[in-house]
Design a protein around this motif. Structure first.
Motif, PDB file in Angstrom:
ATOM      1  N   THR A 198      -3.565  11.531  -9.858  1.00  0.00           N
ATOM      2  CA  THR A 198      -4.356  12.237  -8.837  1.00  0.00           C
ATOM      3  C   THR A 198      -5.055  11.249  -7.916  1.00  0.00           C
ATOM      4  O   THR A 198      -5.195  11.497  -6.727  1.00  0.00           O
ATOM      5  CB  THR A 198      -5.442  13.134  -9.460  1.00  0.00           C
ATOM      6  N   LEU A 199      -5.500  10.131  -8.480  1.00  0.00           N
ATOM      7  CA  LEU A 199      -6.141   9.102  -7.653  1.00  0.00           C
ATOM      8  C   LEU A 199      -5.273   8.777  -6.456  1.00  0.00           C
ATOM      9  O   LEU A 199      -5.733   8.708  -5.312  1.00  0.00           O
ATOM     10  CB  LEU A 199      -6.306   7.811  -8.462  1.00  0.00           C
ATOM     11  N   PHE A 200      -3.984   8.574  -6.759  1.00  0.00           N
ATOM     12  CA  PHE A 200      -3.088   8.107  -5.707  1.00  0.00           C
ATOM     13  C   PHE A 200      -2.682   9.235  -4.769  1.00  0.00           C
ATOM     14  O   PHE A 200      -2.469   9.021  -3.580  1.00  0.00           O
ATOM     15  CB  PHE A 200      -1.874   7.414  -6.324  1.00  0.00           C
ATOM     16  N   ALA A 201      -2.564  10.440  -5.313  1.00  0.00           N
ATOM     17  CA  ALA A 201      -2.238  11.568  -4.441  1.00  0.00           C
ATOM     18  C   ALA A 201      -3.361  11.785  -3.433  1.00  0.00           C
ATOM     19  O   ALA A 201      -3.127  11.961  -2.235  1.00  0.00           O
ATOM     20  CB  ALA A 201      -2.005  12.822  -5.271  1.00  0.00           C
ATOM     21  N   VAL A 202      -4.602  11.733  -3.931  1.00  0.00           N
ATOM     22  CA  VAL A 202      -5.734  11.882  -3.021  1.00  0.00           C
ATOM     23  C   VAL A 202      -5.812  10.670  -2.085  1.00  0.00           C
ATOM     24  O   VAL A 202      -6.045  10.801  -0.874  1.00  0.00           O
ATOM     25  CB  VAL A 202      -7.050  12.039  -3.816  1.00  0.00           C
ATOM     26  N   GLY A 203      -5.559   9.484  -2.649  1.00  0.00           N
ATOM     27  CA  GLY A 203      -5.578   8.267  -1.833  1.00  0.00           C
ATOM     28  C   GLY A 203      -4.542   8.321  -0.726  1.00  0.00           C
ATOM     29  O   GLY A 203      -4.806   7.929   0.415  1.00  0.00           O
ATOM     30  N   MET A 204      -3.380   8.840  -1.052  1.00  0.00           N
ATOM     31  CA  MET A 204      -2.317   8.974  -0.053  1.00  0.00           C
ATOM     32  C   MET A 204      -2.755   9.914   1.071  1.00  0.00           C
ATOM     33  O   MET A 204      -2.568   9.618   2.250  1.00  0.00           O
ATOM     34  CB  MET A 204      -1.068   9.530  -0.742  1.00  0.00           C
ATOM     35  N   THR A 205      -3.358  11.043   0.684  1.00  0.00           N
ATOM     36  CA  THR A 205      -3.843  11.984   1.695  1.00  0.00           C
ATOM     37  C   THR A 205      -4.850  11.299   2.616  1.00  0.00           C
ATOM     38  O   THR A 205      -4.761  11.393   3.850  1.00  0.00           O
ATOM     39  CB  THR A 205      -4.506  13.188   0.995  1.00  0.00           C
ATOM     40  N   ILE A 208       0.844  -1.202   0.000  1.00  0.00           N
ATOM     41  CA  ILE A 208       0.000   0.000   0.000  1.00  0.00           C
ATOM     42  C   ILE A 208       0.877   1.249   0.000  1.00  0.00           C
ATOM     43  O   ILE A 208       0.698   2.163  -0.817  1.00  0.00           O
ATOM     44  CB  ILE A 208      -0.937  -0.003   1.235  1.00  0.00           C
ATOM     45  N   VAL A 209       1.833   1.259   0.915  1.00  0.00           N
ATOM     46  CA  VAL A 209       2.678   2.450   1.034  1.00  0.00           C
ATOM     47  C   VAL A 209       3.469   2.661  -0.255  1.00  0.00           C
ATOM     48  O   VAL A 209       3.534   3.783  -0.787  1.00  0.00           O
ATOM     49  CB  VAL A 209       3.622   2.327   2.247  1.00  0.00           C
TER      50      VAL A 209
END
Ligand code: ATP
Ligand code: MG
Lengths: 305, 260, 295
Positions: free
Chosen positions: A274-281, A40-41
Motif C-alpha cells: 500500500t505504501l507504494f500504491a499510495v506513493g505512486m498516486t 523511482i518509476v
C-alpha cells in the motif's frame, strides 16, 4: 616542447585516453540522474502492480474507506486523496494571494534596499524544516483555532493547511517575482507614457504580461503542498476521513506513508505494498503538476523572443 | 572568382594554405569557397564589412570553429603539408602551434605571472618558467611595465596592458602562427599604436594573420591584405596593391570608405 | 484623464482622486501581504524560542534521548545529523558537480541532453517522501544496507542531487566564454580548460549551492523515516552500518508525545536544528561575499 614536424599534429595518445576517461566519468555522473528516475518509476511500479494483483484498481480509486491495516481491510484511496487536496486547497487559499501580492510588492513597489531585506526574509521561510512548521501548527495555530472555533479537533486539516500555506508563500512569491521582473521595462514605460498610474501599470500591464509565469508558480506551489509530509502528519492527524470540513482530523497520502512505515510493514505484505500504491498516486499527481507548470512556463518564455 | 595577385612566399613553404574553405552555420553560409596562401613571416590582414566572415575564416585556421555550436567547416587548411582537418589531427595540438588573440582582452582571473605561465604549464613545459614568462612579456613589450608586480591580478592592468598580456600569454606557448581577431579594437589610440609596433616586431619570428576593421591599420602593418565580402574572398594581394591599385571595384569602394 | 485645457497642478478630478486612492490601497495591501510572511516567520521563531529556551542548555547537547523529559537530550541526534551531513556531502557533491560539468561543458546540444536536463528539473520537484520509498526499496532492502546511516545518507544524496546539479550548472554557465576561448586558444584540452579555469571560477557558486542543498538534507525527516531511522537511540553512531537518528526525527518523536514537557524539549531540539542551519547558511553567505570581493 616538441620540435616542429608534421606528425606532431596527430593525436597525442596518452592525453586523449585521459581526456576520454574523464569524459566518460562525467557522462556517467550525468546519467545517474536518469538512473534515479528509472529507479523511482521501477520501484513504485513493481510494488504497485503487486498491490493491484490483490486489490482491484476500481476498489482502490473509488472506495471511500481506507483501513488497510485493520483486520478487515478496505483499500479505498479517496479519503487520502481528499485529505491531500483539502490541505492543498486550503494552503493555496493562503499562499496564492499572499505570494502574488508579495511578488508585486517586491518587483514593482519596493526599491532595491527594501527588496534586499524582504526577499531573503521570505526565503528563510522556505529554508525552515517542515517538522518545525508541524510544531508551530500544533503548538500555536491549533490552539488559536480552537479558541476561535471550539469545535475544532486537536488534529485538523485547517491548521495544517494554514502552515503549509505559509510554507509555500516563498515558492509562489519568488517565482512570480522572477516572472514580473522579466517583463521588459519598455512595456512599463509605454504604459506610463499613456498616463497610467503605478497601480494600473502593475495590474493591467505587468501582471497580464507575466501571467503564465505566475500561473506556473501557483501550480508548483500547490504541487509542493500535495507532496508536503511532516507538517501535515503532525498537524492534520492520522484519520482517513472523506470530508470537506477543515476542522476535522484527516489523513493525507503523505501522512499515511509516514504512519505505515513507522509501524511494522514486512516486505512483501499488503501493508508494504500500500505504501507504494499510495506513493505512486502521489508521484503521478505531483509529476503531472510539475510538467504542467513547466509547460505553462515555456509558453511564457516564447512571448518575449 | 576572386582576384589573387602574386603572393611572394619568400622562397620557403607557405605557413598556411586555405583550400576551398567554406563554413556553414546551420543552413547559413558564412564563408564560401575561400582559397588563400599565408606566406611565412609575413602579416596578412583580413578586411571587409561587418558580418562578412572574417572572424569565422580566422577561426578556421586553428580549429576554434570546432567549439562554436553549429559551425561546419568544409575544404582544407594546410599547415606544414598536413590538412588541419584530417581525422587524425588533434585540434588541441593545432591550437598550440597556431595561437590566437581575441578582440576583447580576456585574461584569466589570476596573476600576471600565472596568466603567462598557463600555456607552457598545460603543455607540460619543464624548463625555466621564470625565464619563459620574462621572454614572453618582453616580446609583448609589457615587461618594463609589470616586472615588479608579476603577482598582481591581471585585472589590475589597463585594457591595453591586458591585451598585451594576452599576446604574451599566446607567445609563451611558442606558436608558429599567431591569429589576431581585431586585437586593438577595444583599445585607445595610444594602446593601439603599441600593439601595432609590437606586431611589426613579432613578424621576425612569427607569421601573423590579423582581422581588422581599421583600414589605416591594415595599410600600416600588413604585407598582404585579403578583402572579404559576404563570405567570399574578393581580392587578395600585396597590401600596397590592394590599397592603391585594386582590380575589383568593390575592393576600391571599400578601402576608400565608400561603403562598409 | 483631465481635460487638455485644465492647468497642470490644479485640483485633481474626482476620477483622478479615485485612481490615486485605489493605487494607495493596492500598494498598502501588497506591502501588508509581504509583511504577513515576515510576521509569520517572527511569530514562529518567537513560539519556538519561548518554549525551547528554558531547555536550551549544555545538558541538552550532552544527554541522550530518554523516557524522562527532564533528562532527554539531542546527543545522538546531533551526532547522527552531522554524520548524515558529512556523508551526504561526500556522495552528492562529486557526482552532482561532474554531472553539471558534463551538461554545461561536454554534452552535445541534442535531444538526449535536453531529456536529461528535463529529467533533472522534474526530479527537483519530486516530493521528498518518494525518495524515501526509493531508498527503502533499493538501499534498505535490495542492497541490504538495512536501517543504517549509509542507507540514510545515500537516500538524501539522491534527494539533493538535482538541487546541486542545477545550482552548479548556473555557476558554470556564469563563467564568461571568453575565458574558455582564451584557454582553448592556448592549446588547452577540454579538461584542462574546465579544471584550470572554469571550475575555479565557478567553485564559490557551486559551494554556496551545495551548502544550501545540504541544509535541506539536514532538515529532512520523512525520507529518513522511510529508510528506518528511529526516534529513540541512546548511543552515537560509530560506523556506516549503525542505526541512527537525526535532529528532525528526534524532534518529531518528541512532538508526537502528549506530555507538555516533551513539547518543550522538542522546541529546544528545534533551536539546535535551527542553529545548525544558521551556521551553514552563514558559511554560504560568507563564501558568497568573499567571492564578490575578489572579483
Ligand atoms: N555562432 C554562430 N552561429 C550562427 N551564425 C553565426 C555565428 N557566428 C557568426 N555567424 C554569422 O556568420 C557571419 C560571419 O560572421 P563573422 O563573425 O565571421 O563576421 P565578421 O566578419 O567577423 O564580422 P565583424 O567584423 O562584425 O566581427 C555573420 O553573418 C554572422 O551572423
Ligand atoms: Mg569578427
Amino acid at each position: 616542447m616538441s620540435s616542429p614536424g608534421t606528425d606532431d599534429l596527430s593525436f597525442k595518445r596518452a592525453r586523449n585516453v585521459k581526456e576520454q576517461v574523464i569524459g566518460s566519468f562525467l557522462f556517467l555522473s550525468a546519467a545517474v540522474s536518469t538512473l534515479v528516475t528509472v529507479g523511482i518509476v521501477a520501484v513504485l511500479f513493481t510494488e504497485t502492480v503487486a498491490f493491484f494483483r490483490a486489490v482491484s484498481p476500481v476498489d482502490f480509486f473509488t472506495g471511500t474507506e481506507w483501513t488497510p491495516l485493520f483486520q478487515n481491510p478496505r483499500f479505498g484511496v479517496l479519503p487520502l486523496l481528499s485529505g491531500s487536496f483539502l490541505v492543498a486547497a486550503g494552503a493555496a487559499v493562503v499562499a496564492i494571494p499572499l505570494g502574488l501580492l508579495s511578488a508585486i510588492f517586491l518587483s514593482e513597489y519596493s526599491g532595491p534596499r527594501l527588496r534586499g531585506v524582504l526577499k531573503p526574509l521570505l526565503e528563510i521561510l522556505a529554508g525552515i524544516p517542515t517538522v518545525v512548521y508541524g510544531y508551530f501548527a500544533l503548538t500555536f495555530i491549533t490552539p488559536l483555532l480552537r479558541t476561535v472555533l471550539p469545535e475544532t479537533d486537536v488534529f485538523n486539516a485547517a491548521s495544517a493547511a494554514l502552515v503549509v500555506g505559509i510554507m509555500i508563500v516563498p515558492t509562489v512569491s519568488s517565482l512570480s517575482d522572477d516572472a514580473l521582473r522579466a517583463v521588459p521595462k519598455a512595456l512599463r514605460q509605454g504604459a506610463y507614457g499613456l498616463g497610467a498610474t503605478k497601480f494600473e501599470v502593475s495590474t493591467r500591464v505587468v501582471v497580464p504580461a507575466a501571467l503564465s509565469g505566475i500561473l506556473a508558480s501557483f501550480i508548483l506551489g500547490i504541487s509542493r503542498a500535495i507532496g508536503e509530509t511532516m507538517a501535515v502528519t503532525i498537524a492534520a492527524g492520522n484519520m482517513p476521513n472523506l470530508t470537506l470540513n477543515g476542522l476535522e482530523s484527516i489523513q493525507t497520502m503523505t501522512a499515511y506513508i509516514v504512519q505505515a512505515s513507522l509501524g511494522d510493514t514486512p516486505h512483501g505484505s499488503i501493508g508494504y505494498q500500500t505504501l507504494f500504491a499510495v506513493g505512486m498516486t502521489l508521484f503521478v499527481i505531483t509529476l503531472a503538476m510539475n510538467v504542467l507548470s513547466q509547460w505553462v512556463m515555456a509558453r511564457f518564455r516564447e512571448e518575449y523572443q | 572568382m576572386p582576384v589573387i595577385h602574386d603572393i611572394e612566399s619568400g622562397g620557403g613553404a607557405p605557413a598556411l594554405e586555405a583550400k576551398h574553405v567554406s563554413v556553414h552555420y546551420g543552413s547559413k553560409v558564412a564563408v564560401s569557397d575561400v582559397s588563400l596562401v599565408v606566406p611565412a613571416n609575413q602579416v596578412v590582414a583580413l578586411i571587409g564589412p561587418s558580418g562578412c566572415g572574417k572572424s569565422t575564416l580566422l577561426r578556421c585556421f586553428n580549429r576554434m570553429n570546432d567549439l562554436v555550436g553549429g559551425a561546419r567547416v568544409e575544404g582544407a587548411v594546410e599547415f606544414r603539408g598536413k590538412n588541419l582537418y584530417d581525422p587524425d589531427v588533434d585540434p588541441v595540438e593545432v591550437r598550440r602551434r597556431i595561437g590566437m588573440v581575441f578582440q576583447k582582452p580576456n585574461p584569466f582571473p589570476k596573476s600576471i605571472y600565472e596568466n603567462t605561465a598557463f600555456g607552457p604549464r598545460i603543455n607540460g613545459f619543464r624548463g625555466d618558467m621564470d625565464e619563459r614568462v620574462e621572454t614572453s612579456l618582453r616580446q609583448a613589450a609589457l615587461w618594463d611595465e609589470v616586472h615588479d608586480r608579476l603577482g598582481d591580478s591581471a585585472y589590475a592592468l589597463s585594457g591595453g596592458q591586458q591585451q598585451r598580456l594576452c599576446i604574451a600569454r599566446t607567445l609563451a606557448v611558442k606558436p608558429e602562427i599567431v591569429l589576431m581577431d581585431e586585437p586593438a579594437s577595444a583599445l585607445d589610440p595610444i594602446a593601439t599604436q603599441r600593439i601595432e609596433e609590437l606586431i611589426y616586431e613579432l613578424k621576425k619570428d612569427y607569421t601573423i594573420v590579423i582581422v581588422t576593421h581599421n583600414m589605416q591599420q591594415a595599410a600600416r602593418i600588413s604585407d598582404y591584405t585579403a578583402f572579404l565580402y559576404m563570405g567570399e574572398l574578393i581580392e587578395y594581394g600585396p597590401t600596397e596593391t590592394i590599397f592603391t591599385n585594386p582590380r575589383e571595384q568593390r575592393t576600391e569602394d571599400y578601402v576608400t570608405g565608400r561603403f562598409g | 484623464m483631465s481635460g487638455s485645457a485644465s492647468p497642470l497642478g490644479g485640483t485633481p478630478s474626482a476620477n483622478d482622486r479615485r485612481r490615486r486612492l485605489f493605487g494607495s490601497i493596492f500598494a498598502i495591501t501588497c506591502g501588508a501581504a509581504t509583511l504577513v510572511g515576515v510576521l509569520a516567520l517572527v511569530v514562529l521563531l518567537a513560539d519556538v524560542l519561548r518554549d525551547g529556551l528554558p531547555r536550551f542548555d549544555w545538558a541538552l547537547l550532552t544527554n541522550f534521548a530518554s523516557r524522562f523529559p527532564e533528562r532527554a537530550g539531542v546527543k545522538a541526534a546531533l551526532a547522527g545529523s552531522i554524520w548524515i551531513l558529512g556523508l551526504t556531502a561526500l556522495f552528492a557533491f562529486p557526482v552532482s558537480v561532474a554531472a553539471a560539468i558534463y551538461l554545461e561543458e561536454y554534452a552535445p546540444r541534442n535531444r538526449w541532453t535536453r531529456l536529461i536536463q528535463l529529467n533533472i528539473a522534474n526530479l527537483a520537484g519530486v516530493p521528498s517522501i518518494v525518495y524515501g520509498m526509493l531508498g527503502l526499496a533499493v538501499f534498505v532492502r535490495a542492497l541490504g544496507f538495512d536501517r543504517s546511516i549509509i542507507a540514510g545518507a545515500l537516500t538524501l544524496s539522491i534527494l539533493i542531487l538535482p538541487v546541486i546539479i542545477i545550482a552548479s550548472q548556473e555557476a558554470v554557465r556564469a563563467v564568461p566564454d571568453s575565458i574558455r576561448q582564451a584557454a582553448y586558444g592556448l592549446g588547452a584540452t577540454r579538461w584542462q580548460v574546465v579544471s584550470s579555469q572554469v571550475l575555479p571560477m565557478a567553485m564559490p557558486g557551486i559551494l554556496t549551492g551545495t551548502i544550501l542543498a545540504l541544509s535541506r538534507a539536514v532538515g529532512e525527516t520523512a525520507p529518513l523515516i522511510m529508510v528506518g531511522a528511529v526516534g529513540f537511540i541512546a548511543f552515537t553512531p560509530t560506523g556506516l552500518g549503525d542505526p541512527f537518528t537525526v535532529l528532525p526525527l528526534q524532534i518529531y518523536n518528541w512532538i508526537s508525545r502528549p506530555q507538555a514537557d516533551f513539547q518543550q524539549i522538542a522546541a529546544a531540539g528545534i533551536l539546535v536544528l535551527l542553529s545548525l542551519l544558521m551556521a551553514m547558511n552563514a558559511a554560504a553567505i560568507l563564501l558568497r561575499n568573499r567571492y564578490q570581493k575578489d572579483r
